[in-house]
Write a protein that holds these residues in place. Structure first.
Motif, PDB file in Angstrom:
ATOM      1  N   PRO A  66       0.818  -1.379  -0.101  1.00 35.75           N
ATOM      2  CA  PRO A  66      -0.072  -0.133   0.063  1.00 35.75           C
ATOM      3  C   PRO A  66       0.811   1.327  -0.009  1.00 35.75           C
ATOM      4  O   PRO A  66       1.821   1.414   0.538  1.00 35.75           O
ATOM      5  CB  PRO A  66      -0.854  -0.229   1.245  1.00 35.75           C
ATOM      6  CG  PRO A  66       0.059  -1.041   2.124  1.00 35.75           C
ATOM      7  CD  PRO A  66       0.920  -1.687   1.493  1.00 35.75           C
ATOM      8  N   TYR A  67       0.138   2.268  -0.742  1.00 39.40           N
ATOM      9  CA  TYR A  67       0.670   3.485  -0.640  1.00 39.40           C
ATOM     10  C   TYR A  67      -0.526   4.355  -0.255  1.00 39.40           C
ATOM     11  O   TYR A  67      -1.593   4.134  -0.787  1.00 39.40           O
ATOM     12  CB  TYR A  67       1.657   4.016  -1.659  1.00 39.40           C
ATOM     13  CG  TYR A  67       1.167   4.057  -2.887  1.00 39.40           C
ATOM     14  CD1 TYR A  67       0.714   5.257  -3.691  1.00 39.40           C
ATOM     15  CD2 TYR A  67       0.849   3.054  -3.642  1.00 39.40           C
ATOM     16  CE1 TYR A  67       0.032   5.414  -4.871  1.00 39.40           C
ATOM     17  CE2 TYR A  67       0.442   2.875  -4.836  1.00 39.40           C
ATOM     18  CZ  TYR A  67      -0.147   4.356  -5.560  1.00 39.40           C
ATOM     19  OH  TYR A  67      -0.717   4.249  -6.930  1.00 39.40           O
ATOM     20  N   GLU A  84       1.791  11.833  -3.005  1.00 43.97           N
ATOM     21  CA  GLU A  84       1.970  10.282  -2.417  1.00 43.97           C
ATOM     22  C   GLU A  84       2.983  10.138  -1.445  1.00 43.97           C
ATOM     23  O   GLU A  84       4.000  10.643  -1.489  1.00 43.97           O
ATOM     24  CB  GLU A  84       2.251   9.619  -3.820  1.00 43.97           C
ATOM     25  CG  GLU A  84       0.926   9.586  -4.741  1.00 43.97           C
ATOM     26  CD  GLU A  84       1.415   8.722  -6.204  1.00 43.97           C
ATOM     27  OE1 GLU A  84       2.341   8.321  -6.334  1.00 43.97           O
ATOM     28  OE2 GLU A  84       0.281   8.779  -7.247  1.00 43.97           O
ATOM     29  N   SER A  85       2.390   8.922  -0.704  1.00 45.38           N
ATOM     30  CA  SER A  85       3.362   8.411   0.415  1.00 45.38           C
ATOM     31  C   SER A  85       4.574   7.564  -0.221  1.00 45.38           C
ATOM     32  O   SER A  85       4.361   7.036  -1.334  1.00 45.38           O
ATOM     33  CB  SER A  85       2.691   7.776   1.287  1.00 45.38           C
ATOM     34  OG  SER A  85       2.304   6.754   0.998  1.00 45.38           O
ATOM     35  N   LYS A  86       5.357   7.171   0.679  1.00 46.07           N
ATOM     36  CA  LYS A  86       6.256   5.911  -0.004  1.00 46.07           C
ATOM     37  C   LYS A  86       5.453   4.658   0.123  1.00 46.07           C
ATOM     38  O   LYS A  86       4.561   4.593   0.748  1.00 46.07           O
ATOM     39  CB  LYS A  86       7.338   5.655   1.142  1.00 46.07           C
ATOM     40  CG  LYS A  86       8.322   7.211   1.086  1.00 46.07           C
ATOM     41  CD  LYS A  86       9.607   6.848   2.038  1.00 46.07           C
ATOM     42  CE  LYS A  86       9.030   6.850   3.429  1.00 46.07           C
ATOM     43  NZ  LYS A  86       8.932   8.183   3.908  1.00 46.07           N
ATOM     44  N   ILE A  87       5.727   3.528  -0.598  1.00 44.11           N
ATOM     45  CA  ILE A  87       5.262   2.258  -0.841  1.00 44.11           C
ATOM     46  C   ILE A  87       5.703   1.352   0.612  1.00 44.11           C
ATOM     47  O   ILE A  87       6.894   1.452   0.744  1.00 44.11           O
ATOM     48  CB  ILE A  87       5.389   1.675  -2.081  1.00 44.11           C
ATOM     49  CG1 ILE A  87       5.102   2.482  -3.172  1.00 44.11           C
ATOM     50  CG2 ILE A  87       4.599   0.245  -2.286  1.00 44.11           C
ATOM     51  CD1 ILE A  87       5.403   2.072  -4.558  1.00 44.11           C
ATOM     52  N   ARG A  88       4.776   0.705   1.093  1.00 44.43           N
ATOM     53  CA  ARG A  88       5.180  -0.306   2.122  1.00 44.43           C
ATOM     54  C   ARG A  88       4.829  -1.517   1.554  1.00 44.43           C
ATOM     55  O   ARG A  88       3.674  -1.801   1.150  1.00 44.43           O
ATOM     56  CB  ARG A  88       4.483  -0.072   3.508  1.00 44.43           C
ATOM     57  CG  ARG A  88       4.683   1.508   4.186  1.00 44.43           C
ATOM     58  CD  ARG A  88       6.131   1.462   4.659  1.00 44.43           C
ATOM     59  NE  ARG A  88       6.593   2.546   5.213  1.00 44.43           N
ATOM     60  CZ  ARG A  88       7.605   3.200   4.798  1.00 44.43           C
ATOM     61  NH1 ARG A  88       8.503   2.930   3.796  1.00 44.43           N
ATOM     62  NH2 ARG A  88       8.116   4.238   5.594  1.00 44.43           N
ATOM     63  N   GLU A 136      -6.818   8.449  -0.353  1.00 44.43           N
ATOM     64  CA  GLU A 136      -6.879   7.380  -1.290  1.00 44.43           C
ATOM     65  C   GLU A 136      -5.870   6.330  -0.749  1.00 44.43           C
ATOM     66  O   GLU A 136      -4.645   6.645  -1.440  1.00 44.43           O
ATOM     67  CB  GLU A 136      -7.214   7.418  -2.691  1.00 44.43           C
ATOM     68  CG  GLU A 136      -7.408   6.311  -3.405  1.00 44.43           C
ATOM     69  CD  GLU A 136      -7.845   6.379  -4.921  1.00 44.43           C
ATOM     70  OE1 GLU A 136      -8.377   5.499  -5.670  1.00 44.43           O
ATOM     71  OE2 GLU A 136      -7.769   7.441  -5.216  1.00 44.43           O
ATOM     72  N   VAL A 137      -6.075   5.195  -0.513  1.00 42.17           N
ATOM     73  CA  VAL A 137      -4.973   3.975  -0.056  1.00 42.17           C
ATOM     74  C   VAL A 137      -5.013   3.109  -1.234  1.00 42.17           C
ATOM     75  O   VAL A 137      -6.391   2.599  -1.729  1.00 42.17           O
ATOM     76  CB  VAL A 137      -5.423   3.268   1.210  1.00 42.17           C
ATOM     77  CG1 VAL A 137      -4.276   2.309   1.542  1.00 42.17           C
ATOM     78  CG2 VAL A 137      -5.451   4.191   2.377  1.00 42.17           C
TER      79      VAL A 137
END
Length: 740
Positions: free
Chosen positions: A377-378, A389-393, A420-421
């Motif tokens: 998810p990001y 946008e966040s970093k991807i985990r 939005e995830v």
């Protein structure tokens, strides 16, 4: 470490326990420790276990099997009752749990230590004169076992000893950094620019096609290009977040746009400290590094308010009350801390289908090869036309991002935060959320921390956010007749005659509506690119300019920390001076104090008015104090105060195991003669070593006054080192014939 642990325990007994005992009971007002000797037998760690399952990823949990059989001697004296008692030995055996949390992405990496025993350890205390203490009125109900129970109450869960390594305020700032303010830049017009376009092989000078590049820290803006004009009018407005006004500058460069390479037209460097004091400046500035030209700017410092009382006034000033648009001058700042999510769906059976878009279901069905595979998810956050946008985990249903994002908001009463995830692996949506910003206006300090249920996701899927809204207020209204005190610094960047800016792919035309009544303007987009360790990294995108592929040294997309004071500096860490004072006292107690106990440093200092450079030669040091029996590993660090940024720091190499190092290294600072009189040269001699070395620290300092008239001729002098640099005096002056 044991001798130092003993010193700490002794300090704890005398400064904490003894006053507490005295205040606990009137009969113990004369209580004191007459002897504290923890002994020379150290505590032993017989085993270590570190937990890797079922633990929060932001903490480290260790169990230490400890054993202490100490020859401890602690004597107490209660003079009022002529009572003496003590402890001859202590034994402790048990499992001590150490919890390090929260883990941070900045030094010291750990926010706090918590220590406790999960269950009562084996505790055996060999008392002397205990019966004497128990005969004191008010204490006759005590017993050996009761005293041990009191000790247990401080050490055994749920009680714990917490050692904060970062203060609560600092921890909150690390996790949730808030800007000091917002700078609104009205990039208006220029006059008398140099004509760079030439015809007939350079025989005829034409006009220029000027545009500007503006930079604060790592935030970069580029104006539109005005064709064939030496007196361009841009009338554009930009807004930049400012995290540290001290030591930071607004840097502006003008270029002539050409098909092959863009020619340099001049630059400005404006001190943010003075601008913060002035609040509002409307001036013509002479361009530096150019034979002619001046630039008209209007600069406004917007303060951050945590209450909505001034919102109506601000909305009127930016005309947000007359328009339904999401674009224009900003009235508020939204800072979002994206913490974590829980119970995200990993397969289609986890989704609640109410309202789930059929296209997302189709994509998930098509791409999901394994029904139990974990998502990657990001999060995409959107306010108006701006998305981050966040970093991807990777491969987790319970990701932790700990990312911070900021949005400049036109009208918080009408706009929303859309969350939005997404799953990077399956290219589908895992859930979404919409938060009206108007709801923050009613919250205390306009700040909200909450776990929100996700829509179109799993039945128990949540996302944790912290959001803070701040109103942007120009506190100084109107214009003053007094001249501005804002200083223009000489740019430290060489004139880029052979290099050209290249921001074609990373910069776009991003004007906000002009301050004069304009026709409707297309929405401007400000894209913040989040990097690891750089919560706010702004890069307004310019899409219309035709630029080449090189970049001048002043136009690089600098890391955020380049413009902040160095955390490793002794200026930033006053305890370095205190440590030096303590070492100095120890040296003077051990032997007769010498006249100049910290040694001396030889410097050559002069200013070149032709080059606008301060030139400093670090020659040598002598008679430095020794950090270890092998001597010291000294190096020299220089700042030109008040600039304490990382880019403003100069330092020599490290000389190993010597008290009389020779360097003969030359350093330069870009500064005009006028400004030099307001600056101070800060020179620190420091002991080097590895990053974890206990022998790193300050050896001495000197502050060199640069206001003298003979600075242009220069001088070579020996300076005495002192603890704070303030008491340094010149030992000897040697006129260097080369300086003249």
């Amino acid at each position: 470490m044991w001798p130092y642990i003993c010193k700490f325990v002794e300090k704890l007994f005398r400064e904490t326990i003894e006053p507490a005992v005295k205040e606990s009971n009137a009969h113990l007002s004369t209580f004191c420790f007459s002897k504290i000797d923890i002994g020379d037998k150290p505590l032993r760690v017989n085993g270590v276990k570190v937990y890797t399952e079922n633990v929060d990823k932001r903490q480290i949990i260790m169990d230490l099997q400890i054993s202490f059989v100490g020859n401890t001697e602690i004597d107490v004296d209660i003079k009022r009752y002529y009572c003496k008692a003590g402890i001859k030995s202590i034994q402790i055996h048990g499992v001590l749990r150490v919890v390090m949390e929260p883990l941070l992405g900045d030094m010291p990496l750990v926010g706090a230590l918590s220590l406790f025993f999960l269950k009562k350890p084996l505790l055996d205390i060999n008392w002397t004169g205990l019966t004497n203490i128990l005969d004191i009125p008010g204490l006759n109900g005590f017993s050996d076992s009761l005293i041990q129970d009191i000790i247990y109450s401080y050490l055994v869960l749920p009680n714990r000893i917490t050692v904060p390594l970062v203060g609560d305020v600092e921890l909150a700032q690390l996790r949730f950094p808030m800007p000091k303010g917002v700078l609104r830049i009205h990039f208006l017009e220029a006059q008398d620019l140099e004509g760079k376009d030439k015809f007939l092989g350079g025989l005829i000078k034409g006009k220029s096609d000027p545009y500007g590049i503006l930079q604060i820290g790592n935030q970069l803006f580029q104006s539109k290009t005005i064709k064939e004009s030496l007196h361009p009018k841009w009338n554009e407005v930009y807004e930049a977040l400012v995290y540290e006004h001290s030591g930071q500058h607004l840097e502006i460069e003008l270029f002539d746009e050409d098909p092959d390479k863009d020619d340099f037209l001049g630059s400005l460097m404006i001190d943010m400290t003075e601008l913060h004091k002035e609040q509002k400046v409307d001036e013509w500035f002479d361009l530096e590094e150019a034979p002619t030209g001046k630039l008209h700017l209007k600069l406004e410092w917007l303060s951050l308010l945590s209450t909505p009382t001034k919102l109506d006034q601000v909305l009127r000033s930016v005309r947000a009350d007359r328009s339904l648009a999401n674009d224009g001058l900003s009235s508020a700042l939204l800072v979002v801390y994206l913490d974590s999510a829980k119970n995200l769906p990993s397969n289609l059976s986890d989704f609640t289908y109410d309202g789930l878009k059929q296209v997302s279901v189709f994509k998930a069905l098509k791409s999901a090869k394994k029904s139990s595979s974990e998502p990657s998810p990001y999060v995409q956050l959107t306010v108006g036309h701006k998305s981050l946008e966040s970093k991807i985990r990777y491969k987790t249903k319970e990701p932790m991002w700990e990312d911070c994002f900021s949005f400049l908001v036109h009208n918080p009463r009408r706009q929303e935060l859309e969350v939005e995830v997404k799953d990077d692996k399956r290219k589908c949506t895992l859930g979404n959320l919409t938060v009206p910003l108007s709801g923050l206006l009613a919250e205390e300090d306009m700040t909200l921390t909450q776990c929100f249920p996700l829509k179109n996701s799993g039945p128990s899927s949540t996302i944790k956010l912290k959001m803070a809204l701040r109103i942007l207020l120009l506190e100084k209204q109107g214009s003053s007749d007094q001249p501005s005190t804002v200083r223009v610094r000489k740019s430290s960047v060489p004139q880029p005659t052979t290099t050209t800016p290249s921001l074609r792919q990373s910069i776009s035309e991003s004007p906000l509506p002009s301050f004069t009544p304009p026709p409707p303007i297309d929405a401007s987009t400000l894209t913040l690119q989040h990097r690891d360790g750089e919560p706010y990294s702004a890069s307004p995108l310019r899409s219309t300019s035709s630029l080449s592929t090189c970049i001048s040294s002043s136009q690089k997309h600098l890391p955020h920390k380049e413009s902040t004071p160095s955390l490793a500096s002794d200026i930033s860490l006053p305890f370095a001076t205190l440590e030096l004072q303590q070492r100095l006292r120890q040296l003077q107690n051990g032997s007769a104090p010498s006249q100049y106990p910290l040694g001396e440093i030889q410097l050559t200092v002069r200013h070149s008015s032709q080059r606008n450079k301060l030139i400093v030669v670090v020659h040598a040091c002598r008679n430095l104090i020794a950090f270890t029996k092998d001597g010291s590993d000294p190096f020299i660090r220089l700042y030109l105060l008040p600039d304490k940024s990382r880019t403003g720091r100069r330092k020599t190499g490290t000389m190993k195991r010597t008290l009389n190092p020779v360097y003969d290294q030359t350093f330069e600072f870009s500064v005009s003669m006028v400004e030099l009189h307001r600056r101070t040269l800060d020179v620190a001699v420091k002991n080097g070593g590895s990053i974890l070395s206990k022998h790193k620290g300050l050896l001495g300092k000197v502050l060199v006054d640069l206001s003298g008239d003979d600075i242009s001729k220069g001088w070579t002098q020996w300076y005495d080192l002192s603890e704070d640099g303030l008491s340094s005096q010149c030992m000897r002056s040697i006129q260097d014939p080369l300086l003249t």
